[in-house]
Design a protein around this motif. Structure first.
Motif, PDB file in Angstrom:
ATOM      1  N   TYR A 125       0.914  -1.247  -0.022  1.00  0.00           N
ATOM      2  CA  TYR A 125       0.083  -0.113   0.066  1.00  0.00           C
ATOM      3  C   TYR A 125       0.849   1.343  -0.001  1.00  0.00           C
ATOM      4  O   TYR A 125       0.559   2.162  -0.751  1.00  0.00           O
ATOM      5  CB  TYR A 125      -0.922   0.048   1.185  1.00  0.00           C
ATOM      6  CG  TYR A 125      -2.062   1.205   0.872  1.00  0.00           C
ATOM      7  CD1 TYR A 125      -2.958   0.852   0.062  1.00  0.00           C
ATOM      8  CD2 TYR A 125      -2.175   2.152   1.873  1.00  0.00           C
ATOM      9  CE1 TYR A 125      -4.012   1.818  -0.221  1.00  0.00           C
ATOM     10  CE2 TYR A 125      -3.159   3.019   1.625  1.00  0.00           C
ATOM     11  CZ  TYR A 125      -4.019   2.799   0.706  1.00  0.00           C
ATOM     12  OH  TYR A 125      -5.279   3.761   0.608  1.00  0.00           O
ATOM     13  N   PRO A 126       1.933   1.326   0.869  1.00  0.00           N
ATOM     14  CA  PRO A 126       2.676   2.517   0.815  1.00  0.00           C
ATOM     15  C   PRO A 126       3.553   2.937  -0.650  1.00  0.00           C
ATOM     16  O   PRO A 126       3.545   3.910  -1.169  1.00  0.00           O
ATOM     17  CB  PRO A 126       3.879   2.368   1.857  1.00  0.00           C
ATOM     18  CG  PRO A 126       3.069   1.326   2.808  1.00  0.00           C
ATOM     19  CD  PRO A 126       2.180   0.290   1.882  1.00  0.00           C
ATOM     20  N   HIS A 151       1.503   4.893  -3.145  1.00  0.00           N
ATOM     21  CA  HIS A 151       1.396   6.049  -2.940  1.00  0.00           C
ATOM     22  C   HIS A 151       2.592   6.910  -3.079  1.00  0.00           C
ATOM     23  O   HIS A 151       2.795   7.937  -3.358  1.00  0.00           O
ATOM     24  CB  HIS A 151       0.983   6.365  -1.516  1.00  0.00           C
ATOM     25  CG  HIS A 151      -0.435   6.109  -1.441  1.00  0.00           C
ATOM     26  ND1 HIS A 151      -1.554   6.698  -1.978  1.00  0.00           N
ATOM     27  CD2 HIS A 151      -0.940   4.864  -0.713  1.00  0.00           C
ATOM     28  CE1 HIS A 151      -2.708   5.926  -1.751  1.00  0.00           C
ATOM     29  NE2 HIS A 151      -2.361   4.908  -1.005  1.00  0.00           N
ATOM     30  N   PRO A 166       3.838   6.336  -7.315  1.00  0.00           N
ATOM     31  CA  PRO A 166       2.445   5.976  -8.144  1.00  0.00           C
ATOM     32  C   PRO A 166       2.765   5.269  -9.799  1.00  0.00           C
ATOM     33  O   PRO A 166       1.842   4.526 -10.137  1.00  0.00           O
ATOM     34  CB  PRO A 166       1.726   7.403  -8.156  1.00  0.00           C
ATOM     35  CG  PRO A 166       2.295   8.114  -7.112  1.00  0.00           C
ATOM     36  CD  PRO A 166       3.692   7.578  -6.947  1.00  0.00           C
ATOM     37  N   ARG A 173       0.948   2.300  -9.360  1.00  0.00           N
ATOM     38  CA  ARG A 173      -0.646   2.561  -9.243  1.00  0.00           C
ATOM     39  C   ARG A 173      -0.943   2.727 -10.762  1.00  0.00           C
ATOM     40  O   ARG A 173      -0.288   3.272 -11.849  1.00  0.00           O
ATOM     41  CB  ARG A 173      -0.877   4.065  -8.715  1.00  0.00           C
ATOM     42  CG  ARG A 173      -2.400   4.454  -9.095  1.00  0.00           C
ATOM     43  CD  ARG A 173      -2.511   5.870  -8.722  1.00  0.00           C
ATOM     44  NE  ARG A 173      -2.871   5.733  -7.230  1.00  0.00           N
ATOM     45  CZ  ARG A 173      -2.446   6.518  -6.311  1.00  0.00           C
ATOM     46  NH1 ARG A 173      -1.910   7.605  -6.422  1.00  0.00           N
ATOM     47  NH2 ARG A 173      -2.494   6.509  -4.898  1.00  0.00           N
ATOM     48  N   GLU A 229      -6.837   5.989 -11.482  1.00  0.00           N
ATOM     49  CA  GLU A 229      -6.583   6.032 -10.334  1.00  0.00           C
ATOM     50  C   GLU A 229      -7.941   5.387  -9.506  1.00  0.00           C
ATOM     51  O   GLU A 229      -9.149   6.020 -10.007  1.00  0.00           O
ATOM     52  CB  GLU A 229      -6.297   7.188  -9.613  1.00  0.00           C
ATOM     53  CG  GLU A 229      -5.883   7.041  -8.078  1.00  0.00           C
ATOM     54  CD  GLU A 229      -5.528   8.400  -7.375  1.00  0.00           C
ATOM     55  OE1 GLU A 229      -5.754   8.384  -6.241  1.00  0.00           O
ATOM     56  OE2 GLU A 229      -4.908   9.271  -8.080  1.00  0.00           O
ATOM     57  N   PRO A 260      -8.980   4.119  -5.860  1.00  0.00           N
ATOM     58  CA  PRO A 260      -8.465   3.858  -4.411  1.00  0.00           C
ATOM     59  C   PRO A 260      -9.165   2.568  -3.943  1.00  0.00           C
ATOM     60  O   PRO A 260      -8.639   1.860  -3.262  1.00  0.00           O
ATOM     61  CB  PRO A 260      -9.081   4.967  -3.899  1.00  0.00           C
ATOM     62  CG  PRO A 260      -9.287   6.004  -4.571  1.00  0.00           C
ATOM     63  CD  PRO A 260      -9.701   5.482  -6.223  1.00  0.00           C
ATOM     64  N   GLU A 312      -7.256  -0.150  -5.159  1.00  0.00           N
ATOM     65  CA  GLU A 312      -5.901  -0.235  -4.741  1.00  0.00           C
ATOM     66  C   GLU A 312      -5.973  -0.724  -3.244  1.00  0.00           C
ATOM     67  O   GLU A 312      -5.018  -1.677  -2.736  1.00  0.00           O
ATOM     68  CB  GLU A 312      -5.386   1.083  -4.536  1.00  0.00           C
ATOM     69  CG  GLU A 312      -4.982   1.456  -6.002  1.00  0.00           C
ATOM     70  CD  GLU A 312      -4.809   3.105  -5.991  1.00  0.00           C
ATOM     71  OE1 GLU A 312      -4.718   3.748  -4.858  1.00  0.00           O
ATOM     72  OE2 GLU A 312      -4.739   3.618  -7.250  1.00  0.00           O
ATOM     73  N   GLN A 313      -6.967  -0.579  -2.364  1.00  0.00           N
ATOM     74  CA  GLN A 313      -7.090  -0.803  -1.195  1.00  0.00           C
ATOM     75  C   GLN A 313      -7.537  -2.515  -1.035  1.00  0.00           C
ATOM     76  O   GLN A 313      -6.910  -3.197  -0.285  1.00  0.00           O
ATOM     77  CB  GLN A 313      -8.462  -0.316  -0.317  1.00  0.00           C
ATOM     78  CG  GLN A 313      -7.996   1.060  -0.125  1.00  0.00           C
ATOM     79  CD  GLN A 313      -9.150   1.988   0.366  1.00  0.00           C
ATOM     80  OE1 GLN A 313     -10.301   1.667   0.350  1.00  0.00           O
ATOM     81  NE2 GLN A 313      -9.046   3.268   0.481  1.00  0.00           N
TER      82      GLN A 313
END
Length: 122
Positions: A23-24, A27, A30, A34, A38, A40, A43-44
């Motif tokens: 997860y870090p 961010h 990206p 990522r 995008e 979220p 991603e979660q």
């Protein structure tokens, strides 16, 4: 250092990486971690799945030979995930940074697990 101890160390490193880094990295870098557009929620979900897998790899580090199917699943799923992402990164010029980010990260996980996991039980 014997082979069992090396595999235990690899499982701890990969497990911690999955729990603490996925997860870090989305961010912090990206472009490499990522995918666009995008999302979220996506991603979660990915981070949560990898965190759970990481916890189970940490648990498997106590008895690697008793958890070979989990280790092999992690190895093969990481390799397939990396391959699928590589195809998409090559096809979409806007996603090429993934060829230096999450694609090699997962390929490295797969290769390291393949090298340190015994082919058969003794």
């Amino acid at each position: 250092m014997d082979a069992d101890r090396r595999l235990r160390i690899v499982l701890v490193v990969v497990g911690i990486g999955f729990v603490a880094a996925v997860y870090p990295l989305i961010h912090l870098w990206p472009a490499g971690f990522r995918w666009q557009a995008e999302q979220p929620e996506y991603e979660q979900m990915i981070a949560a799945i990898y965190a759970v897998l990481g916890v189970f790899l940490l648990r498997a580090s106590r008895d690697p030979l008793g958890h070979l199917s989990l280790i092999r699943f992690t190895m093969w799923s990481s390799l397939v995930h990396a391959a699928v992402m590589a195809v998409h990164a090559v096809a979409d010029p806007g996603e090429r940074a993934h060829l230096a980010g999450d694609v090699p990260a997962l390929a490295i996980v797969a290769v390291v697990l393949a090298v340190f996991t015994p082919r058969r039980l003794r």
